[in-house]
Design a protein around this motif. Structure first.
Motif, PDB file in Angstrom:
ATOM      1  N   ASN A  11       0.814  -1.223   0.000  1.00  0.00           N
ATOM      2  CA  ASN A  11       0.000   0.000   0.000  1.00  0.00           C
ATOM      3  C   ASN A  11       0.840   1.262   0.000  1.00  0.00           C
ATOM      4  OD1 ASN A  11      -2.331  -1.519   0.168  1.00  0.00           O
ATOM      5  ND2 ASN A  11      -2.345  -1.497   2.414  1.00  0.00           N
ATOM      6  N   THR A  12       2.042   1.158   0.560  1.00  0.00           N
ATOM      7  CA  THR A  12       2.830   2.375   0.737  1.00  0.00           C
ATOM      8  C   THR A  12       4.323   2.077   0.780  1.00  0.00           C
ATOM      9  OG1 THR A  12       3.092   4.338   2.141  1.00  0.00           O
ATOM     10  CG2 THR A  12       2.624   2.265   3.276  1.00  0.00           C
ATOM     11  N   ILE A  13       5.110   3.023   0.273  1.00  0.00           N
ATOM     12  CA  ILE A  13       6.563   2.944   0.431  1.00  0.00           C
ATOM     13  C   ILE A  13       7.085   4.318   0.857  1.00  0.00           C
ATOM     14  CG2 ILE A  13       6.967   1.035  -1.173  1.00  0.00           C
ATOM     15  CD1 ILE A  13       7.782   3.016  -3.307  1.00  0.00           C
ATOM     16  N   ALA A  14       8.233   4.322   1.556  1.00  0.00           N
ATOM     17  CA  ALA A  14       8.843   5.595   1.957  1.00  0.00           C
ATOM     18  C   ALA A  14      10.348   5.431   1.874  1.00  0.00           C
ATOM     19  CB  ALA A  14       8.435   5.951   3.382  1.00  0.00           C
ATOM     20  N   LEU A  16      11.324   1.629   2.685  1.00  0.00           N
ATOM     21  CA  LEU A  16      10.489   0.893   3.624  1.00  0.00           C
ATOM     22  C   LEU A  16       9.192   0.569   2.893  1.00  0.00           C
ATOM     23  CD1 LEU A  16      10.378   0.115   6.680  1.00  0.00           C
ATOM     24  CD2 LEU A  16       9.328   2.355   7.087  1.00  0.00           C
ATOM     25  N   SER A  17       8.797  -0.716   2.886  1.00  0.00           N
ATOM     26  CA  SER A  17       7.567  -1.058   2.173  1.00  0.00           C
ATOM     27  C   SER A  17       6.607  -1.763   3.119  1.00  0.00           C
ATOM     28  CB  SER A  17       7.881  -1.926   0.950  1.00  0.00           C
ATOM     29  OG  SER A  17       7.775  -3.285   1.272  1.00  0.00           O
ATOM     30  N   GLY A  18       5.312  -1.605   2.864  1.00  0.00           N
ATOM     31  CA  GLY A  18       4.332  -2.239   3.747  1.00  0.00           C
ATOM     32  C   GLY A  18       2.958  -2.277   3.127  1.00  0.00           C
ATOM     33  N   GLY A  19       2.115  -3.157   3.674  1.00  0.00           N
ATOM     34  CA  GLY A  19       0.766  -3.277   3.134  1.00  0.00           C
ATOM     35  C   GLY A  19       0.003  -4.385   3.811  1.00  0.00           C
ATOM     36  N   GLU A  20      -0.531  -5.241   2.951  1.00  0.00           N
ATOM     37  CA  GLU A  20      -1.471  -6.273   3.366  1.00  0.00           C
ATOM     38  C   GLU A  20      -0.961  -7.177   4.480  1.00  0.00           C
ATOM     39  OE1 GLU A  20      -2.410  -8.611  -0.054  1.00  0.00           O
ATOM     40  OE2 GLU A  20      -4.457  -9.024   0.635  1.00  0.00           O
ATOM     41  N   SER A  34      -3.458  -3.844   8.318  1.00  0.00           N
ATOM     42  CA  SER A  34      -2.628  -3.623   7.129  1.00  0.00           C
ATOM     43  C   SER A  34      -2.028  -2.221   7.188  1.00  0.00           C
ATOM     44  CB  SER A  34      -3.435  -3.830   5.856  1.00  0.00           C
ATOM     45  OG  SER A  34      -4.363  -2.800   5.701  1.00  0.00           O
ATOM     46  N   ILE A  35      -0.833  -2.076   6.626  1.00  0.00           N
ATOM     47  CA  ILE A  35      -0.111  -0.802   6.719  1.00  0.00           C
ATOM     48  C   ILE A  35      -0.572   0.106   5.584  1.00  0.00           C
ATOM     49  CG2 ILE A  35       2.178   0.281   6.708  1.00  0.00           C
ATOM     50  CD1 ILE A  35       3.222  -2.571   7.622  1.00  0.00           C
ATOM     51  N   GLU A  36      -1.001   1.330   5.946  1.00  0.00           N
ATOM     52  CA  GLU A  36      -1.553   2.261   4.960  1.00  0.00           C
ATOM     53  C   GLU A  36      -0.600   3.409   4.638  1.00  0.00           C
ATOM     54  OE1 GLU A  36      -4.419   1.593   3.497  1.00  0.00           O
ATOM     55  OE2 GLU A  36      -4.741  -0.192   4.728  1.00  0.00           O
ATOM     56  N   GLY A  44       1.040   3.913   9.919  1.00  0.00           N
ATOM     57  CA  GLY A  44      -0.394   4.170  10.045  1.00  0.00           C
ATOM     58  C   GLY A  44      -1.112   2.935   9.558  1.00  0.00           C
ATOM     59  N   CYS A  45      -2.054   2.411  10.368  1.00  0.00           N
ATOM     60  CA  CYS A  45      -2.630   1.098  10.059  1.00  0.00           C
ATOM     61  C   CYS A  45      -4.143   1.122   9.926  1.00  0.00           C
ATOM     62  CB  CYS A  45      -2.255   0.100  11.140  1.00  0.00           C
ATOM     63  SG  CYS A  45      -0.504  -0.164  11.232  1.00  0.00           S
ATOM     64  N   ALA A  46      -4.642   0.152   9.192  1.00  0.00           N
ATOM     65  CA  ALA A  46      -6.080   0.015   8.973  1.00  0.00           C
ATOM     66  C   ALA A  46      -6.816  -0.350  10.264  1.00  0.00           C
ATOM     67  CB  ALA A  46      -6.349  -1.021   7.894  1.00  0.00           C
TER      68      ALA A  46
END
Ligand code: HEC
Length: 475
Positions: A326-329, A338-342, A376-378, A392-394
């Protein structure tokens, strides 16, 4: 259900009847009076009914799109389909007329009257008479809200004076000392998905769009609060805006599975990267601006060279089943992403690989995988010094971690339902969150204590009369 359906069919029949009766009448009328054929009133309805199904942006047969005047006149695979003033030489006329017209493909041919309308419209110069869009907003007219909109993006300005917050068709700027609203930047895009400042803080970049219509990058002058330019791209809302380090280029992700890089000065599309298998939600540039990284629903984290637009590497292992990203920074000073999501696990990667990938597709670029989040990470935010990051998370939760040792420093309830946006104040003493309930919450990152909470937009009392535009929830 049945009842509903038959009511619908009757409506549809009446609607179609109107077309069948109205168009020939209108044609006859015009012919008699000798007035020009109207693109807006006479041609567009035929295009919508008989052509659009196979010639829309999502599936442009023959590379021809007929949903806008610009696209229609731009033409398709064979070049311009319309030559103003020359109907008999225009491909479109050739294809819709004759004994067995090729278009609309495998369908009833257009009526003689309809073909004649196209022919006359082209003969008369193929003009666009679409009325100018009436826009009640802008120039001091702001959207009004009776319920808060979902907050999809927030960003602190690099000097720390301003917190930019997404609204409906606008970005709201808050003073970070007293959290008073100090400016509202109203644009055309209905949805705002991404807010990013240039490193020098002179420009606020906004990415979003109007679903099914256009994607847009807006660049705002942060001193005068005026729009420098709005650049449209693709046919839907766009995501994950990033600036190149020298602020000469922007990159963003699209729902047509592409990543695009534009040059800001001349608005030229430098890269259209189409090697993703699904929507792209995030982009970042390497520290020297020579490469970008993009990620999205297809779970891949891809490295691309900007100058050539060519794919360089898969940064993560695509066979691990990590889920949608969902997001990268990017780390503020290092070539780390840094990657994150489902799958809820933040993963920090080296952008440039140092070891040849093996057959087992080992996650060689991985520096560290952190503790799983509660949803999940938003969104992510790094602190300006790069020592900490926030999630920030769902689940509505927000957490802060040490980048190096992975220690959790704080846990906060950032939203009643789900957090979609987090941002660190540059001095590291505020962390702001926004999400589903429309509230902005400001925390002390050291203690996790809530410092302030306020509505992201001014809310009108229900039933107020002078409402220019009422926004009811997510659009
Ligand atoms: C059922 C699908 C379908 C419908 C409906 C349809 N088209 Fe097409 N059209 C195609 C396909 C497929 C092509 C590509 C050429 C081919 O394979 O014959 C095409 C190609 C064209 C081209 C040539 C584009 C180029 O540059 O090569 C034009 C012009 C065109 N269509 C006009 C129309 C118009 C005008 C209508 C409505 C009156 C229409 N089409 C309706 C399927 C459709």
């Amino acid at each position: 259900m049945k009842k509903l359906r038959s009511a619908f069919i009757i409506h549809l029949a009446v609607y179609l009847l109107c077309f069948v009766v109205w168009i020939p009448l209108a044609a006859a009328d015009n012919h008699a009076s000798g007035s020009a054929v109207s693109y807006y009133a006479q041609i567009v309805p035929i295009l919508k009914r008989s052509c659009q199904g196979c010639h829309h942006p999502g599936d442009p047969n023959g590379d021809l799109i007929v949903t806008t005047y610009a696209d229609l006149t731009h033409g398709g695979m064979a070049g311009e389909a319309i030559l103003p003033g020359k109907p008999d030489e225009s491909l479109l006329i050739k294809l819709i007329s004759g004994d067995e017209p090729a278009m609309p493909q495998n369908q009833e041919p257009l009526s003689t009257e309809e073909v004649e309308l196209f022919r006359r419209w082209i003969l008369e110069g193929a003009q666009d008479d679409t009325p100018a869009e009436v826009d009640a907003l802008g120039d001091g007219n702001y959207p009004t809200y009776t319920v808060p909109p979902v907050v999809s993006a927030i960003a602190y300005s690099p000097d720390g004076s301003t917190l930019a917050v997404s609204g409906f068709r606008e970005v709201l700027l808050y003073d970070t000392t007293n959290f008073e609203l100090k400016a509202r930047l109203v644009g055309k895009a209905h949805r705002i998905q991404s807010l990013t400042y240039t490193v020098d803080g002179e420009i606020l970049g906004v990415a979003g769009g109007s679903p099914g219509q256009f994607g847009e990058v807006q660049l705002w002058d942060t001193t005068t609060h005026t729009l420098i330019k709005a650049i449209r791209s693709s046919y839907d809302t766009i995501y994950g805006l990033s600036f190149s380090p020298d602020a000469s280029r922007v990159a963003f992700g699209c729902s047509d599975k592409t990543v695009r890089v534009l040059s800001i000065a001349d608005e030229k599309e430098l890269v259209k990267f189409d090697n993703h298998g699904d929507w792209v939600f995030g982009t970042i540039f390497s520290t020297d601006g020579s490469h970008f990284v993009s990620a999205g629903r297809d779970t891949a984290l891809k490295l691309v060279e900007v100058d050539t637009g060519s794919f360089v590497d898969d940064i993560n292992s695509s066979n691990k089943g990590y889920g949608e990203i969902n997001t990268i920074a990017r780390h503020p000073t290092k070539d780390q992403v840094l990657s994150g999501g489902e799958d809820r696990i933040p993963r920090l990667y080296k952008i440039f690989r140092e070891i040849q990938r093996d057959v087992g597709n080992t996650d060689f670029n991985l520096i560290q995988a952190y503790e799983a989040q509660s949803g999940s990470i938003e969104d992510y935010a790094f602190s300006a010094d790069g020592s900490r990051f926030a999630t920030g998370c769902a689940s509505g939760e927000t957490r802060i971690y040490n980048v190096v040792d992975g220690k959790r420093l704080a846990t906060m309830q950032g939203d009643a339902v789900a957090v979609f946006a987090v941002s660190f104040h540059p001095d590291g003493k505020q962390l702001a969150t926004g999400g589903f309930d429309g509230k902005i919450r400001v925390f002390d990152p050291a203690s996790g204590k809530l410092l302030n909470a306020f509505m992201s937009v001014p809310i009108e009392p229900a039933g107020s009369e002078d409402v220019a535009l009422v926004v009811t929830g997510m659009t």
